[in-house]
Enzyme design. Structure first.
Site, PDB file in Angstrom:
ATOM      1  N   LYS A  13      -0.215 -28.192   7.470  1.00  0.00           N
ATOM      2  CA  LYS A  13      -1.042 -29.391   7.312  1.00  0.00           C
ATOM      3  C   LYS A  13      -0.149 -30.620   7.407  1.00  0.00           C
ATOM      4  CE  LYS A  13       0.376 -30.507   2.943  1.00  0.00           C
ATOM      5  NZ  LYS A  13       1.191 -31.710   2.661  1.00  0.00           N
ATOM      6  N   MET A 102      10.705 -24.488   4.976  1.00  0.00           N
ATOM      7  CA  MET A 102      10.549 -24.738   3.547  1.00  0.00           C
ATOM      8  C   MET A 102      11.064 -26.141   3.234  1.00  0.00           C
ATOM      9  SD  MET A 102      11.537 -21.031   1.904  1.00  0.00           S
ATOM     10  CE  MET A 102      12.926 -20.737   2.983  1.00  0.00           C
ATOM     11  N   GLY A 104       9.471 -28.851   3.871  1.00  0.00           N
ATOM     12  CA  GLY A 104       9.148 -29.703   5.001  1.00  0.00           C
ATOM     13  C   GLY A 104       7.929 -30.588   4.801  1.00  0.00           C
ATOM     14  N   GLY A 108       3.676 -24.919   3.950  1.00  0.00           N
ATOM     15  CA  GLY A 108       3.797 -23.563   4.468  1.00  0.00           C
ATOM     16  C   GLY A 108       3.628 -22.468   3.436  1.00  0.00           C
ATOM     17  N   SER A 110       2.138 -22.606   0.491  1.00  0.00           N
ATOM     18  CA  SER A 110       0.765 -22.611  -0.012  1.00  0.00           C
ATOM     19  C   SER A 110      -0.197 -22.048   1.025  1.00  0.00           C
ATOM     20  CB  SER A 110       0.345 -24.033  -0.383  1.00  0.00           C
ATOM     21  OG  SER A 110       1.080 -24.502  -1.500  1.00  0.00           O
ATOM     22  N   ASP A 143      -1.831 -27.280  -3.283  1.00  0.00           N
ATOM     23  CA  ASP A 143      -2.272 -27.278  -1.888  1.00  0.00           C
ATOM     24  C   ASP A 143      -3.053 -26.016  -1.520  1.00  0.00           C
ATOM     25  OD1 ASP A 143      -1.069 -29.711  -1.505  1.00  0.00           O
ATOM     26  OD2 ASP A 143       0.602 -28.955  -0.306  1.00  0.00           O
TER      27      ASP A 143
END
Length: 300
Positions: A13, A102, A104, A108, A110, A143
């Protein structure tokens, strides 16, 4: 009964904006954001077991199995299954093709956990609704409910209050600056803006209808802290800003810019300095796993 689900996407996202509008007495920050799914995905593969165990069959560097959100989420679902059905789950193997970085700001971990909950809910025939899965995942990560919600969302609170909203139909260029940004370091900074004036979903929607420049609404309040603490993030924002409205997503480190076409995205990616990893992604209106699971259910 289906015994496997392979090639289950866990999409990234982007935060099209991210405002910090206050802080609760317990220390959690009150946020407003629009979360946009994109078609850059980790891929997860699930196979039922016969011994009741939950096993991650692939190594994820830097993430021990016991700490992995995937495994922790599946254990919560297994406990809920036991409570509802009075028997243990059959168990599951999970393999992860990990491409999202990771630290970022792409969600990712979540997203992986959300995909695991949705896939195992079907494989185990657990029978939880989407709202129930969202509530189950929330304690593990703010998230996770969004990825189960599965569409572009105007997000408030600590990330748990969501309304669907129309996002831009565009392509994005995303740069990974080569650093991992720890979220606590950003939210704990004394100079973090915590009093941005609240906006409404209609403010965002009106701006999307009126603007000519893609991605121009609001700002990311976390970006000022991240660029101060992590110079590569600052450099990526500055470089990508020559091609449009560049900003950081989440608490960093990834930086993105909306562009009008895939060919424009290819053009920008080709120019990105070799020191950074860069890629293009298309905006998604809906989580791709939703259709996959619905189609499987129809076939069965």
């Amino acid at each position: 009964m289906t015994v496997s689900l392979h090639h289950c996407p866990a999409p990234a996202k982007l935060n099209l904006f991210l405002h910090v509008i206050g802080r609760r007495p317990d220390g959690y920050h009150l946020l407003q954001s629009v979360f946009q799914l994109i078609d850059r995905c980790d891929m997860l593969h699930f196979d039922l077991r016969a011994d009741g165990r939950i096993v991650r069959t692939t190594d994820v560097p830097g993430v021990p199995e016991e700490q992995d959100l995937i495994v922790r989420a599946l254990r919560l679902l297994a406990d809920e299954f036991q409570r509802r059905h009075g028997r243990a789950v059959p168990g599951i193997d999970v393999a992860v093709d990990k491409i999202l970085p990771m630290g970022g700001g792409l969600g990712g971990g979540s997203s992986d956990a959300a995909t695991a909950l949705m896939a195992a809910n079907q494989l185990w025939q657990a029978g939880l609704s989407a709202d129930e899965l969202m509530a189950l995942g929330l304690p593990l990560g703010a998230d996770i409910p969004f990825f189960i919600f599965g569409q572009t969302a105007f997000v408030e609170g600590v990330g748990e209050a969501m309304q669907p909203v129309a996002g831009p139909d565009c392509w994005y260029v995303v740069i990974e600056p080569g650093v991992s940004v720890p979220t606590p370091a950003i939210f704990g900074a004394v100079d973090l803006t915590r009093d941005t004036k609240p906006v409404t979903i209609s403010d965002f929607s009106r701006d999307q209808s009126a603007q000519n420049e893609l991605g121009g609404f609001g700002k990311n309040d976390l970006q000022a802290v991240a660029v101060r603490l992590f110079p590569p993030v600052a450099q990526a924002v500055e470089w990508l800003g020559s091609y449009g409205q560049a900003r950081m997503t989440g608490s960093g480190a990834c930086v993105f810019c909306a562009v009008s076409s895939e060919s424009k995205a290819d053009e920008v990616v080709a120019q990105v300095p070799a020191a950074w990893k860069a890629w293009k992604a298309k905006a998604l209106a809906r989580h791709p796993l939703k259709s996959l699971l619905q189609n499987r259910a129809v076939v069965e």
